[in-house]
Design an enzyme around this catalytic site. Structure first.
Site, PDB file in Angstrom:
ATOM      1  N   CYS A 151     -53.001  47.546 -19.978  1.00 15.88           N
ATOM      2  CA  CYS A 151     -51.891  47.832 -20.895  1.00 15.88           C
ATOM      3  C   CYS A 151     -51.283  46.566 -21.506  1.00 15.88           C
ATOM      4  CB  CYS A 151     -50.812  48.649 -20.186  1.00 15.88           C
ATOM      5  SG  CYS A 151     -50.385  48.059 -18.546  1.00 15.88           S
ATOM      6  N   HIS A 244     -43.894  47.401 -22.359  1.00 18.38           N
ATOM      7  CA  HIS A 244     -44.215  46.068 -21.847  1.00 18.38           C
ATOM      8  C   HIS A 244     -43.880  45.023 -22.914  1.00 18.38           C
ATOM      9  CE1 HIS A 244     -45.871  47.853 -18.416  1.00 18.38           C
ATOM     10  NE2 HIS A 244     -47.155  47.547 -18.539  1.00 18.38           N
TER      11      HIS A 244
END
Length: 352
Positions: A151, A244
């Site tokens: 990710c 993120h």
């Protein structure tokens, strides 16, 4: 004339990423979910009984009555999306590929195999050509394994790609601030992360440092020549639900002004945009000029979670330039990435 949709099976269907697959595939123009597989405790139950739905909104009605099956062939589907844990994914995914299923995997198990495409379609769609090498080497018929990156790697590599293409990159230093949902459910114990930052995520730094070099590398006959870039990553878990963030510093091969860097990022388009694939964002990279952006709460859902947002592009006193990047870790960083890979495979004729 309406084309028949591809029937989709999801491995690890009750987990966080499995649920995100189901959510994103609802009303998809090319795919319909027809099979769900999960661990022993869920098997034989209707999905609505086996799964505690953790995402915003209701569980799609189309999957509620599907019986959860074991993660093994045969499954009533044409292709597989896998969100299995890394420790069991390799054997299961190879089993499906040998049985003739195309496997689109979010797992880390096979990403760095020499004959497995590790793909971000806007960056290295030409790496899909490894599929033919893989089929010969592993005696797959119509089966295959195609992976999307970690990710955080997706966010970083997508932001670096236009800069590497335009100016060349010699070195990258990245510090990530990663959301809790990246650890799955129930994830990080609350007493560990409340009023705290955790400066260690197992194997995450290694994934970023190696996967990025494969993605930015070049296809040479039947393998990938890794990009010649020095990489250094430090990863932290922070008390944010989704999204993120990465603070990135880059050293270029040739000089580049901030205006050139900004233009290279903001103007980046690639084959998924040209083909207008259903999940492809119109702007893969969104550049923000405000001094306090990007922020997870404000920017993670840009382009339905499929764009990377970049801001705070500044000169760097040690390397050449620094910036902050942000993306939705379970959409662009996981399920959405695998779905876009599948759309690209259809467009290129690999799933005919």
């Amino acid at each position: 004339m309406l084309r028949k949709k591809y029937r989709v099976g999801i491995l690890g269907a009750t987990g966080t990423v499995g649920q995100r697959f189901i959510q994103l595939l609802e009303n998809h123009p090319q795919f319909e979910v027809t099979a769900l597989a999960a661990s022993d405790r869920s098997q034989g139950k209707a999905y609505a009984e086996a799964c505690v739905w953790r995402l915003a909104g209701e569980m799609p009605t189309s999957v509620r009555s599907i019986k959860v099956a074991p993660p093994e062939p045969p499954l009533d589907c044409d292709l597989i999306f896998s969100s299995l844990p890394g420790e069991i994914a390799r054997a299961v995914e190879e089993g499906f590929a040998h049985a003739g299923y195309p496997v689109l995997s979010n797992s880390s198990a096979c990403r760095m195999d020499r004959d497995v495409p590790l793909v971000i379609p806007e960056v290295n769609h030409e790496h899909f050509a490894l599929i033919e090498t893989q089929r010969r080497a592993r005696s797959f018929d119509r089966g295959m394994i195609v992976t999307n990156p970690n990710c955080s790697t997706i966010m970083l590599a997508l932001a670096l790609a236009p800069l590497h293409r335009r100016f060349g990159i010699e070195a990258v230093v990245v510090t990530t601030l990663q959301a809790l949902s990246g650890a799955g459910y129930p994830g990080v114990p609350s007493l560990d992360v409340c009023d705290n930052v955790l400066p260690f995520i197992d194997k995450e730094e290694e994934k970023i440092e190696t996967e990025t070099l494969k993605i930015l590398g070049r296809l040479r006959e039947s393998s990938i020549e890794m990009a010649n870039i020095k990489m250094s990553a430090q990863c932290h878990r922070v008390n944010v639900t989704d999204g993120h963030m990465a603070a990135v510093r880059v050293k270029f091969t040739r000089p580049a002004s901030l205006e050139e860097v900004t233009e290279a990022l903001a103007s980046w388009r690639s084959l998924p945009q040209e083909m207008e694939l259903p999940s492809a964002p119109e702007r893969p990279i969104i550049v923000r000029n405000e001094p306090d952006r990007p922020q997870p709460r404000l920017d993670r859902d840009s382009s339905k979670g499929m764009s990377v947002t970049v801001g705070r592009i500044r000169p760097d006193g040690v390397l050449d330039v620094r910036f902050v990047a942000l993306s939705h870790n379970t959409i662009r960083g996981a399920a959405g990435a695998a779905i876009l890979n599948a759309e690209m495979l259809i467009a290129l004729g690999y799933l005919a």
